[in-house]
Design a protein around this motif. Structure first.
Motif, PDB file in Angstrom:
ATOM      1  N   SER A   1      -2.640  19.455 -19.998  1.00 18.04           N
ATOM      2  CA  SER A   1      -1.836  20.346 -21.186  1.00 18.04           C
ATOM      3  C   SER A   1      -0.761  20.949 -20.119  1.00 18.04           C
ATOM      4  O   SER A   1       0.270  21.431 -20.583  1.00 18.04           O
ATOM      5  N   ASP A   2      -0.665  20.946 -18.630  1.00 20.20           N
ATOM      6  CA  ASP A   2       0.368  21.521 -18.085  1.00 20.20           C
ATOM      7  C   ASP A   2       0.475  20.874 -16.820  1.00 20.20           C
ATOM      8  O   ASP A   2      -0.528  20.454 -16.022  1.00 20.20           O
ATOM      9  N   ALA A   3       1.580  20.112 -16.137  1.00 19.58           N
ATOM     10  CA  ALA A   3       1.765  19.646 -15.213  1.00 19.58           C
ATOM     11  C   ALA A   3       1.200  20.461 -13.925  1.00 19.58           C
ATOM     12  O   ALA A   3       0.687  19.778 -12.968  1.00 19.58           O
TER      13      ALA A   3
ATOM     14  N   ALA B   1       0.585  -1.088  -0.049  1.00 19.90           N
ATOM     15  CA  ALA B   1       0.010   0.148   0.013  1.00 19.90           C
ATOM     16  C   ALA B   1       0.958   1.139   0.138  1.00 19.90           C
ATOM     17  O   ALA B   1       2.090   1.262   0.665  1.00 19.90           O
ATOM     18  N   GLY B   2       0.540   2.276  -0.530  1.00 14.79           N
ATOM     19  CA  GLY B   2       1.214   3.663  -0.545  1.00 14.79           C
ATOM     20  C   GLY B   2       2.112   3.519  -1.887  1.00 14.79           C
ATOM     21  O   GLY B   2       2.624   4.387  -2.235  1.00 14.79           O
ATOM     22  N   SER B   3       2.010   2.550  -2.877  1.00 15.08           N
ATOM     23  CA  SER B   3       2.774   2.528  -4.043  1.00 15.08           C
ATOM     24  C   SER B   3       2.382   3.256  -5.130  1.00 15.08           C
ATOM     25  O   SER B   3       1.252   3.507  -5.191  1.00 15.08           O
ATOM     26  N   THR B   4       3.040   4.055  -5.894  1.00 12.29           N
ATOM     27  CA  THR B   4       2.844   4.875  -6.920  1.00 12.29           C
ATOM     28  C   THR B   4       3.479   3.958  -8.318  1.00 12.29           C
ATOM     29  O   THR B   4       4.589   3.832  -8.189  1.00 12.29           O
ATOM     30  N   ILE B   5       2.535   3.672  -9.146  1.00 12.88           N
ATOM     31  CA  ILE B   5       2.903   2.799 -10.471  1.00 12.88           C
ATOM     32  C   ILE B   5       2.787   3.744 -11.452  1.00 12.88           C
ATOM     33  O   ILE B   5       1.561   4.233 -11.669  1.00 12.88           O
ATOM     34  N   TYR B   6       3.836   3.978 -12.251  1.00 11.36           N
ATOM     35  CA  TYR B   6       3.668   4.699 -13.520  1.00 11.36           C
ATOM     36  C   TYR B   6       3.436   3.475 -14.835  1.00 11.36           C
ATOM     37  O   TYR B   6       4.165   2.590 -14.766  1.00 11.36           O
ATOM     38  N   LEU B   7       2.485   3.903 -15.613  1.00  8.89           N
ATOM     39  CA  LEU B   7       2.167   3.082 -16.696  1.00  8.89           C
ATOM     40  C   LEU B   7       2.584   3.709 -17.925  1.00  8.89           C
ATOM     41  O   LEU B   7       1.987   4.768 -18.286  1.00  8.89           O
ATOM     42  N   HIS B   8       3.419   3.478 -18.881  1.00 10.02           N
ATOM     43  CA  HIS B   8       3.978   4.064 -20.120  1.00 10.02           C
ATOM     44  C   HIS B   8       3.638   3.303 -21.074  1.00 10.02           C
ATOM     45  O   HIS B   8       3.527   1.846 -20.944  1.00 10.02           O
ATOM     46  N   GLY B   9       3.216   3.874 -22.220  1.00  6.52           N
ATOM     47  CA  GLY B   9       2.870   3.086 -23.466  1.00  6.52           C
ATOM     48  C   GLY B   9       1.856   3.883 -24.503  1.00  6.52           C
ATOM     49  O   GLY B   9       1.393   4.908 -23.803  1.00  6.52           O
ATOM     50  N   GLU B  10       2.123   3.457 -25.716  1.00  7.82           N
ATOM     51  CA  GLU B  10       1.223   4.031 -26.431  1.00  7.82           C
ATOM     52  C   GLU B  10      -0.212   3.853 -26.531  1.00  7.82           C
ATOM     53  O   GLU B  10      -0.587   2.992 -25.645  1.00  7.82           O
ATOM     54  N   LEU B  11      -0.990   4.540 -27.060  1.00 10.44           N
ATOM     55  CA  LEU B  11      -2.521   4.311 -27.057  1.00 10.44           C
ATOM     56  C   LEU B  11      -2.943   2.780 -27.257  1.00 10.44           C
ATOM     57  O   LEU B  11      -2.166   2.249 -28.271  1.00 10.44           O
TER      58      LEU B  11
ATOM     59  N   TRP C   1       0.425   7.962 -18.655  1.00  4.86           N
ATOM     60  CA  TRP C   1       0.950   8.973 -19.185  1.00  4.86           C
ATOM     61  C   TRP C   1       1.666   9.946 -18.074  1.00  4.86           C
ATOM     62  O   TRP C   1       1.419  11.224 -18.093  1.00  4.86           O
ATOM     63  N   PRO C   2       2.491   9.273 -17.113  1.00  4.42           N
ATOM     64  CA  PRO C   2       3.159  10.294 -16.128  1.00  4.42           C
ATOM     65  C   PRO C   2       3.832  11.190 -16.640  1.00  4.42           C
ATOM     66  O   PRO C   2       4.312  12.192 -15.919  1.00  4.42           O
ATOM     67  N   GLU C   3       4.779  10.961 -18.006  1.00  2.00           N
ATOM     68  CA  GLU C   3       5.424  11.984 -18.177  1.00  2.00           C
ATOM     69  C   GLU C   3       4.860  13.445 -18.359  1.00  2.00           C
ATOM     70  O   GLU C   3       5.437  14.542 -18.220  1.00  2.00           O
ATOM     71  N   ARG C   4       3.822  13.533 -18.478  1.00  2.00           N
ATOM     72  CA  ARG C   4       2.776  14.876 -18.623  1.00  2.00           C
ATOM     73  C   ARG C   4       2.754  15.585 -17.180  1.00  2.00           C
ATOM     74  O   ARG C   4       2.356  16.535 -16.979  1.00  2.00           O
ATOM     75  N   GLY C   5       3.013  14.767 -16.043  1.00  2.00           N
ATOM     76  CA  GLY C   5       3.080  15.406 -14.704  1.00  2.00           C
ATOM     77  C   GLY C   5       4.198  15.534 -14.319  1.00  2.00           C
ATOM     78  O   GLY C   5       4.683  15.650 -12.863  1.00  2.00           O
ATOM     79  N   GLU C   6       5.396  15.464 -14.941  1.00  3.08           N
ATOM     80  CA  GLU C   6       6.733  15.177 -14.623  1.00  3.08           C
ATOM     81  C   GLU C   6       7.038  16.808 -13.851  1.00  3.08           C
ATOM     82  O   GLU C   6       6.452  17.789 -14.160  1.00  3.08           O
ATOM     83  N   GLY C   7       7.641  16.724 -12.728  1.00  2.75           N
ATOM     84  CA  GLY C   7       8.006  17.802 -11.875  1.00  2.75           C
ATOM     85  C   GLY C   7       6.998  17.853 -10.756  1.00  2.75           C
ATOM     86  O   GLY C   7       7.363  18.677  -9.796  1.00  2.75           O
TER      87      GLY C   7
END
Length: 154
Positions: free
Chosen positions: A83-85, A24-34, A107-113
């Motif tokens: 559109s903006d993190a 519990a408490g894990s953050t999991i990023y999922l990357h990949g095309e549509l 799409w975690p790259e869109r929330g970078e920072g």
């Protein structure tokens, strides 16, 4: 660590196994095309935790909360339309991040920072008639997760 996922049931199975072994408490990023299976993997994760209803990608709502058995909470984010993190700050992203909740982020790259570092990153790519899943595990649970997945898939 990599796995070939020949079909949807294999993707659901990986999601379910991750729900069983990630703390519990894990953050999991999922990357990949549509269409590579990110939401399918989330569906397997949720079903393993007792969710019986439909699972949809929160493309327009950005986050879909799930309150599950035994007080478990899962937040499924889809940042594709972000559109903006900084928008994550306005929606109160920090309210979703706690030691008891799972956060699965497409799409975690869109929330970078703004997003916290991931405990686990999953890269899904098209391969032949299926998908290739590549997992990058960060943090102190790496040995536990690696051994649990190797025993399950290896």
């Amino acid at each position: 660590m990599e796995f070939f996922l020949p079909d949807e049931p294999a993707t659901l199975k990986l999601g379910a196994r991750l729900a069983e072994i990630c703390p519990a408490g894990s953050t999991i990023y999922l990357h990949g095309e549509l269409g590579t299976g990110k939401t399918t993997l989330v569906r397997g994760f949720l079903q393993a935790l007792g969710h019986k209803d439909k699972v949809k990608s929160p493309t327009y709502t950005i986050v879909e909360p799930y309150e599950l058995k035994q007080g478990k909470r899962v937040y499924h984010f889809d940042l594709y339309r972000l559109s903006d993190a900084e928008e994550l700050e306005y929606m109160g992203i920090r309210d979703y991040l706690d030691e008891e909740s799972f956060c699965l982020v497409e799409w975690p790259e869109r929330g970078e920072g703004i997003l916290p570092a991931a405990n686990l990153e999953i890269y899904l790519d098209y391969r032949e008639n299926g998908r290739q899943a590549r997992l990058l595990i960060n943090g102190q649970d790496i040995d536990h997760i690696l051994s649990a997945l190797h025993g399950y898939y290896g």
